[in-house]
Design a protein around this motif. Structure first.
Motif, short mmCIF file in Angstrom:
data_model
loop_
_atom_site.label_atom_id
_atom_site.label_comp_id
_atom_site.label_asym_id
_atom_site.label_seq_id
_atom_site.Cartn_x
_atom_site.Cartn_y
_atom_site.Cartn_z
N ILE A 1 40.90 26.79 32.63
CA ILE A 1 40.27 28.05 33.06
C ILE A 1 40.25 29.04 31.90
CG2 ILE A 1 40.58 30.06 34.55
CD1 ILE A 1 41.55 28.16 36.73
N PHE B 1 37.67 28.01 29.48
CA PHE B 1 36.33 28.31 29.97
C PHE B 1 35.99 29.77 29.72
CE2 PHE B 1 33.36 29.85 33.13
CZ PHE B 1 32.32 28.96 32.97
N ARG B 2 36.96 30.64 30.02
CA ARG B 2 36.74 32.09 29.81
C ARG B 2 36.47 32.38 28.34
NH1 ARG B 2 39.11 35.30 34.44
NH2 ARG B 2 38.82 37.10 33.13
N THR C 1 36.61 36.90 46.24
CA THR C 1 36.30 36.68 44.82
C THR C 1 35.43 35.45 44.60
OG1 THR C 1 38.36 35.46 44.55
CG2 THR C 1 38.40 37.78 43.97
N LEU D 1 37.91 43.16 40.36
CA LEU D 1 38.12 42.03 41.28
C LEU D 1 37.33 40.88 40.69
CD1 LEU D 1 39.49 41.43 44.00
CD2 LEU D 1 37.32 41.86 45.09
N GLN D 2 38.04 39.81 40.33
CA GLN D 2 37.38 38.75 39.59
C GLN D 2 37.91 37.40 40.01
OE1 GLN D 2 38.23 38.48 35.31
NE2 GLN D 2 36.07 38.86 34.93
N ASP D 3 37.07 36.37 40.04
CA ASP D 3 37.57 35.03 40.33
C ASP D 3 38.22 34.48 39.07
OD1 ASP D 3 34.89 34.71 39.12
OD2 ASP D 3 35.42 32.62 39.27
N ALA D 4 38.94 33.37 39.22
CA ALA D 4 39.74 32.86 38.11
C ALA D 4 38.90 32.54 36.87
CB ALA D 4 40.50 31.61 38.56
N PHE D 5 37.67 32.10 37.08
CA PHE D 5 36.84 31.68 35.94
C PHE D 5 36.09 32.85 35.29
CE2 PHE D 5 37.56 27.75 38.07
CZ PHE D 5 37.61 26.81 37.05
N GLY D 6 36.17 34.02 35.90
CA GLY D 6 35.47 35.16 35.33
C GLY D 6 33.98 35.11 35.58
N LEU D 7 33.56 34.45 36.65
CA LEU D 7 32.13 34.30 36.91
C LEU D 7 31.56 35.46 37.71
CD1 LEU D 7 32.29 30.54 37.78
CD2 LEU D 7 31.14 31.49 35.80
N SER D 8 32.37 36.00 38.61
CA SER D 8 31.88 37.16 39.38
C SER D 8 32.89 38.29 39.21
CB SER D 8 31.75 36.80 40.86
OG SER D 8 33.02 36.67 41.44
N ASN E 1 44.75 35.33 41.11
CA ASN E 1 44.39 36.69 41.48
C ASN E 1 44.66 37.61 40.29
OD1 ASN E 1 43.92 39.11 42.69
ND2 ASN E 1 45.30 38.77 44.43
N LEU E 2 43.73 37.61 39.33
CA LEU E 2 43.98 38.30 38.07
C LEU E 2 44.06 39.81 38.22
CD1 LEU E 2 41.76 36.19 35.68
CD2 LEU E 2 44.23 36.13 35.94
#
Lengths: 438, 293
Positions: free
Chosen positions: A75, A78-79, A435, B42-49, B261-262
């Protein structure tokens, strides 16, 4: 502390930058995994064989630590824009990976785009179902699969004149005998407390763990395991914990040594425990299907899998994907599947490989290696036994384990613990839903 | 103080501190800033949203009773670790300060544990006190104690405190030894001539003269207990049983890296950062002024 984690992420990014040096003639395919010991050797051998069999692609396996470590490394990479091509992710990470549309490339799509021959029906549906959409599209490629079985020390059972128990009431009875005759610290026990006593228990008795087919049909799933069956089971464990007829052995598999040392003569854990049992147990042993409650109608149903699958990460070139697709085809080969099955103790994923192992007489001497396969295919999977897809599953398990520990320690009743598990878990599921990419 | 007495150029001093500044900026300020920014997202683990949610992560945290339990637990742990390791270290230092045969060997041995990495400390103690494998647990059971830190939260907490305190003793011991060496012998001799016995000399002369050291160590130990016990907890208990050994730092890790939950994790690290800033502030303000004899 935040500093340290961002530092770690940066370090990962740097490491990735170094390993992903520009490809020359051969296209390099990075494969991050979490296998150690003998299973690591299997991975290296698979990569070497693939690299030797053709010259266009080179698969480079890299060990990235434990399952959660590997996933976090992936992860973070990927970031930072440096994800590997293939990442081994444990089964409980499935929902997280699946929710990351764009970060991953679904396997069915990968195979279609690369023009590789791919027949989803060739695979054992009890295994691939866990990693497929409700329409049956395979999202990730099952690599190492196992299931919960009950390991039994035959010598000790003989000493107390007991038959191998088939149902839970029989297990409790035999455990009591063992406890009173030479096993005062442990009649029976188990690893992976939530996997065995909540997840598998529910599937095996065809009752839901969560709504929406245990989450397979949507992220708006709600936990439902604060029901009579699970409560009755936990109550029994709490009662038996008092005099150590049952003795808790921790959240993960750290207690498995208690079986091989002979302390616990009945022990429920993964079928993948086989390698260690074979190497260390100085007694006759076997592995039989999980026990069930005979008063539950239709039980036993079928078990669900554990283990890990290979996820293909997004954002790579068409040529790289072609290599990945070829590698997955290579892994699906019948002989190769039989080899993986024999060398690692994990389950074969294709029907042909299972048949071949059977035809070769592989299960004659070691019938316990077939036990997980028999459990998985015991009945046609239902909504409650196809698999689990809950976001934040790793942390969910921790929360459930916390509550179960409090029940076993006598601080809460079984009902209070399960109610709290469900309530706290649902809060986390809603957080995940918020999320998740829509 | 004279300024620019040594440096001819105005730029040279800046150039000389530049590497240090660069390190501080890149490795401290930049990540800290990122944590602050992340705590509002508020972000998902991959930073996509990603969505900006203002203080929602903080509000959610404060509405969670478990968070306050963790705060209280962390303070209790810090207090227990700091007092136990400080008192044992002081006792050892006072004894090592006496002229002894082979004193150097004794002192060196006491410093050893400091070189052991926290996760190794955790594994070491786990092996000694594991309910079914541990050497020490066998004695405990023989003594009639029902020892099972896998289920008993208080025992697990004791285990973590013990291991964490043990590791810090060496560090404290070193400072106490130096502090003791700095106390003028003449003061102690004067007290002796006045008829003060050793115990009385310790409490009325040595201890007050050591107070700046003690205060400095107290702050260092609390910071240690806040942050560096992570490795010990992760290898020993992973926060269990129940939540009985989850501290603030462990929760940051668990929510962020395990839970993905970053936002909440970042908010928690910002709160931790504020706590440490306050602690350090207190130390700078008072260490040289208030604590005197």
């Amino acid at each position: 502390m935040a500093l340290r984690f961002f530092g770690a992420a940066a370090a990962v990014a740097i490491a990735v930058g170094m390993t992903a040096s520009p490809a020359l003639a051969v296209t390099e395919i990075q494969w991050w995994h979490a296998m150690t010991g003998a299973n690591n050797d299997v991975i290296v051998k698979l990569a070497n064989d693939f690299n030797a069999a053709q010259s266009d692609y080179k698969v480079i396996p890299t060990y990235k630590g434990s399952y959660p470590d590997t996933m976090n490394a992936g992860i973070a990479a990927f970031r930072a824009g440096n994800a590997p091509h293939i990442m081994q992710v444990f089964e409980v990470g499935t929902a997280t990976m699946m929710a990351a549309t764009g970060a991953v490339k679904p396997v069915y799509k990968l195979m279609a785009d690369a023009g590789e021959k791919f027949d989803p029906k060739a695979y054992l549906s009890a295994i691939t179902g866990y990693y497929s959409t409700s329409k049956g599209e395979m999202l990730s490629f099952p690599f190492n699969s196992s299931s919960t079985v009950m390991w039994v020390n035959l010598d000790e059972l003989k000493k107390v004149n007991a038959e191998i128990p088939k149902t839970w009431p029989e297990v409790f009875e035999v455990a009591k005998k063992l406890h009173d005759n030479g096993h005062p610290t442990c009649g029976f026990s188990n690893s992976w407390v939530t996997w065995v006593n909540l997840e598998q228990l529910s599937a095996w008795h065809n009752v839901p763990l969560a709504s929406k087919a245990n989450g397979l049909d949507g992220f708006d799933t709600k936990l439902e395991f604060n029901a009579p069956l699970q409560e009755k089971h936990l109550e029994k464990l709490v009662e038996l914990q008092k005099d150590k007829t049952y003795d808790y052995a921790g959240r993960t598999n750290q207690g498995e040594g208690r079986f091989t040392s002979g302390e616990c003569a009945i022990y429920l854990t993964s079928s993948a425990f086989f390698g260690n049992v074979k190497a260390q147990a100085k007694f006759n042993f076997t592995a039989v299907p999980m026990p069930y409650y005979p008063d539950v109608k239709g039980a036993p149903q079928n078990s669900i899998i554990g283990g890990a699958s290979l996820w293909v990460m997004g954002g790579k070139s068409a040529d790289e994907y072609k290599g990945v697709a070829k590698f997955l085809t290579f892994l699906s080969d019948t002989d190769r599947q039989v080899y993986i099955h024999k060398a690692s103790g994990y389950l074969p994923i294709t029907k042909a490989a299972y048949e071949k192992a059977k035809a070769e007489g592989f299960y004659k001497d070691q019938p316990y290696l077939e036990t997980p396969l028999l459990e998985l295919t015991n009945k046609e999977p239902t909504e409650n036994s196809r698999g689990l897809r809950l976001g934040n599953m790793v942390q969910l398990r921790d929360v459930w384990a916390e509550e179960i520990e409090q029940a076993l320690a006598g601080k809460k009743t079984a009902k209070q613990a399960l109610d709290a598990s469900v309530e706290r878990g649902n809060t986390m599921l809603r957080q995940f839903e918020k999320t998740a990419v829509k | 103080m004279q300024k620019q007495a040594i440096f001819q150029s105005k730029l040279l001093p800046y150039a000389l501190v530049a590497p240090q500044l660069a390190i501080v900026l890149i490795f401290f300020y930049w990540p800290a800033l990122q944590a602050v920014i992340q705590s509002f997202l508020l972000q998902d683990a991959f930073g996509l949203s990603t969505s900006f949610v203002w203080f929602e992560n903080y509000l959610e945290l404060f509405s969670e009773p478990a968070y306050f339990e963790t705060v209280v637990r962390t303070f209790f742990f810090s207090f227990a670790i700091a007092t136990s390791s400080l008192s044992v270290a002081l006792l050892l230092a006072v004894m090592a300060d006496k002229p002894l045969r082979g004193g150097a060997v004794y002192r060196t041995l006491l410093i050893w544990p400091y070189a052991v990495a926290p996760p190794v400390v955790g594994v070491l103690w786990v092996f000694m006190l594991h309910p079914s494998l541990g050497v020490l647990s066998r004695y405990l059971r023989a003594a009639g104690i029902e020892w099972n830190p896998l289920l008993d939260g208080n025992q697990a907490a004791t285990l973590v405190i013990l291991a964490a305190a043990w590791k810090q003793i060496s560090y404290n011991f070193l400072f106490f030894l130096a502090g003791l060496a700095a106390i003028p012998k003449s003061v102690l001799e004067a007290a002796a001539i006045d008829g003060a016995r050793p115990m009385r000399r310790f409490w009325t002369v040595t201890f007050p003269l050591l107070s700046p050291t003690i205060f400095f160590l107290l702050v260092v130990n609390i910071v240690y207990a806040f942050f560096d016990t992570f490795g010990i907890i992760d290898t020993m208990t992973r926060g269990g049983p129940g939540t009985s050994t989850v501290t603030l730092v462990y929760k940051v890790y668990n929510d962020g890296l395990i839970g993905g939950n970053l936002g909440s994790s970042a908010a928690q690290s910002v709160i931790l950062m504020i706590m440490v800033i306050v602690l350090t502030g207190i130390q700078f303000r008072f260490v040289e002024r208030k604590v005197t004899y």
